[in-house]
Design a protein around this motif. Structure first.
Motif, PDB file in Angstrom:
ATOM      1  N   SER A  64      16.802  16.084  26.799  1.00  0.00           N
ATOM      2  CA  SER A  64      15.423  15.680  27.097  1.00  0.00           C
ATOM      3  C   SER A  64      14.471  16.078  25.980  1.00  0.00           C
ATOM      4  N   LEU A  65      13.373  15.298  25.878  1.00  0.00           N
ATOM      5  CA  LEU A  65      12.326  15.528  24.890  1.00  0.00           C
ATOM      6  C   LEU A  65      10.972  15.486  25.569  1.00  0.00           C
ATOM      7  N   TYR A  66      10.149  16.520  25.369  1.00  0.00           N
ATOM      8  CA  TYR A  66       8.761  16.554  25.829  1.00  0.00           C
ATOM      9  C   TYR A  66       7.859  16.649  24.594  1.00  0.00           C
ATOM     10  N   VAL A  98     -16.269  13.948  29.202  1.00  0.00           N
ATOM     11  CA  VAL A  98     -15.553  15.072  28.612  1.00  0.00           C
ATOM     12  C   VAL A  98     -14.050  14.806  28.635  1.00  0.00           C
ATOM     13  N   SER A  99     -13.417  14.986  27.490  1.00  0.00           N
ATOM     14  CA  SER A  99     -11.964  14.857  27.408  1.00  0.00           C
ATOM     15  C   SER A  99     -11.336  16.187  27.810  1.00  0.00           C
ATOM     16  N   SER A 100     -10.595  16.204  28.912  1.00  0.00           N
ATOM     17  CA  SER A 100     -10.033  17.464  29.416  1.00  0.00           C
ATOM     18  C   SER A 100      -8.585  17.294  29.847  1.00  0.00           C
ATOM     19  N   HIS A 101      -7.846  16.483  29.087  1.00  0.00           N
ATOM     20  CA  HIS A 101      -6.428  16.349  29.390  1.00  0.00           C
ATOM     21  C   HIS A 101      -5.650  16.034  28.118  1.00  0.00           C
ATOM     22  N   TYR A 102      -4.363  16.319  28.169  1.00  0.00           N
ATOM     23  CA  TYR A 102      -3.415  15.902  27.140  1.00  0.00           C
ATOM     24  C   TYR A 102      -2.358  15.027  27.788  1.00  0.00           C
ATOM     25  N   HIS A 103      -1.625  14.334  26.934  1.00  0.00           N
ATOM     26  CA  HIS A 103      -0.497  13.518  27.373  1.00  0.00           C
ATOM     27  C   HIS A 103       0.794  14.286  27.089  1.00  0.00           C
ATOM     28  N   ILE A 104       1.749  14.197  28.004  1.00  0.00           N
ATOM     29  CA  ILE A 104       3.080  14.750  27.776  1.00  0.00           C
ATOM     30  C   ILE A 104       4.075  13.613  27.963  1.00  0.00           C
ATOM     31  N   LEU A 105       4.730  13.227  26.882  1.00  0.00           N
ATOM     32  CA  LEU A 105       5.692  12.134  26.909  1.00  0.00           C
ATOM     33  C   LEU A 105       7.074  12.720  27.155  1.00  0.00           C
ATOM     34  N   TYR A 106       7.655  12.359  28.283  1.00  0.00           N
ATOM     35  CA  TYR A 106       8.954  12.911  28.694  1.00  0.00           C
ATOM     36  C   TYR A 106      10.000  11.810  28.540  1.00  0.00           C
ATOM     37  N   TYR A 107      10.909  11.999  27.578  1.00  0.00           N
ATOM     38  CA  TYR A 107      11.954  11.027  27.262  1.00  0.00           C
ATOM     39  C   TYR A 107      13.323  11.692  27.329  1.00  0.00           C
ATOM     40  N   ALA A 108      14.366  10.878  27.448  1.00  0.00           N
ATOM     41  CA  ALA A 108      15.730  11.407  27.498  1.00  0.00           C
ATOM     42  C   ALA A 108      16.651  10.507  26.689  1.00  0.00           C
ATOM     43  N   LYS A 109      17.716  11.095  26.176  1.00  0.00           N
ATOM     44  CA  LYS A 109      18.705  10.351  25.399  1.00  0.00           C
ATOM     45  C   LYS A 109      19.779   9.824  26.344  1.00  0.00           C
ATOM     46  N   PRO A 110      20.048   8.532  26.320  1.00  0.00           N
ATOM     47  CA  PRO A 110      21.055   7.976  27.228  1.00  0.00           C
ATOM     48  C   PRO A 110      22.468   8.386  26.829  1.00  0.00           C
ATOM     49  N   GLY A 111      23.399   8.176  27.768  1.00  0.00           N
ATOM     50  CA  GLY A 111      24.802   8.391  27.461  1.00  0.00           C
ATOM     51  C   GLY A 111      25.402   9.660  28.009  1.00  0.00           C
TER      52      GLY A 111
END
Length: 327
Positions: free
Chosen positions: A86-88, A129-142
């Protein structure tokens, strides 16, 4: 390079370091917070922060280079992740499109786009007001992906209003406050321990190899050791690297394990065989309709509600049929 019993640390560019020191498919989990690409050296003007306590030597990425920069390091992340790994990626919105474009050029699969809501945003006068971040949660198949469903809350645990704690903890909006460290030396932008613990609990196990391509304040390394994970990471800034090493050289492996909440994993059938009260039936109907109206499928709704109500699937379906809600 600095080697500790539980981790390896390289004072080098992330792409060069990954190519030189990480084998294909060798990493279980990557958690990283890449450079801003927004003149990060001037952030004190937005956050009203005393830069005298911030580690110097922050190295920025020029806006015109951010696309190529993102493609290069994300390609390396794809290479070194094991199948199922997994990748965050933590990001603001300014260069989010570069990260998404780079990720879509890989074989990595999107699991979630998480919003991290924090307690202190950038002060503004003429916009929201900007008060958040993005967290992209990805995974490698297989391969088999680690996702520890009940690592923090058991399937039958509920809050005072009767809502599932497990379900709430797994929603894709996380409210986690930043950490204030007045009068203490710190990196430009350190992720809070609570955020890192949550990602590692769900997506890794003790003994797994965790990697951070952009070490910064070494928070990811500190938490990985505290949760008894192995670690490898890269930091190009000499100042940040030396400061971070001083932070983790004497860390006690496993020191965070005793602080973790012990979930009740056996509560999912706690109400099996008990009669339904009218209030409980009304709450089931309301919750089921809320989920269906939000686009969740029938079976997925029932599975989530099974955890929330501590009932079996057939018991839930029977009540919904009796209430003419099972279309």
């Amino acid at each position: 390079m600095e080697r500790l019993p539980w981790g390896r640390f390289y004072n080098t560019d992330a792409v060069e370091g990954a190519r030189g020191f990480l084998e294909d498919e060798s990493v279980d989990l990557i958690i990283t917070d890449p450079p801003y690409g927004i003149e990060g050296g001037s952030l004190h003007g937005h956050y009203n922060r005393d830069e005298g306590f911030v580690v110097p030597g922050y190295i920025e990425v020029a806006p015109e280079e951010y696309g190529a920069f993102s493609r290069d390091w994300i390609a390396e992340a794809e290479r070194v992740l094991r199948p199922g790994g997994s990748l965050y990626v933590v990001s603001g919105y300014t260069n989010l499109y570069h990260l998404l474009a780079a990720l879509r050029e890989t074989s990595l699969e999107e699991m979630n786009h998480i919003i991290w809501k924090y307690n202190f945003g950038v002060y503004t006068r003429r916009k929201f007001v900007s008060s958040h971040y993005h967290i992209l949660y990805y995974a490698k198949p297989g391969g088999e992906r680690t996702f520890n469903l009940s690592c923090r809350f058991g399937p039958g645990e509920r809050d005072e209003s009767g809502r599932s704690l497990n379900y709430r903890d797994r929603e894709d909006v996380w409210v986690i406050n930043r950490e204030y460290k007045p009068g203490r030396t710190k990196n430009k932008n350190e992720l809070p321990r609570e955020l890192l613990v949550k990602m590692m609990q769900y997506s890794s196990n003790r003994g797994d190899l965790v990697c951070d391509f952009f070490l910064g304040g070494f928070s990811t390394a500190d938490v990985a050791a505290g949760l008894d994970r192995r670690f490898v990471g890269f930091e190009v800034s000499e100042e940040a690297f030396q400061h971070g090493l001083g932070r983790v050289r004497d860390v006690e492996v496993g020191h965070l394990l005793a602080e973790l909440r012990e979930p009740d994993r056996d509560g999912h059938s706690r109400n099996r065989g008990k009669p339904w009260s009218p209030a409980e039936e009304r709450r089931l109907l309301r919750r089921y309709r809320e989920m269906r109206e939000s686009g969740v499928g029938k079976l997925a709704s029932v599975e989530a509600l099974r955890e929330e109500f501590g009932r079996g699937r057939f018991a839930l379906e029977n009540v919904l049929r009796r209430l003419d809600a099972w279309e």
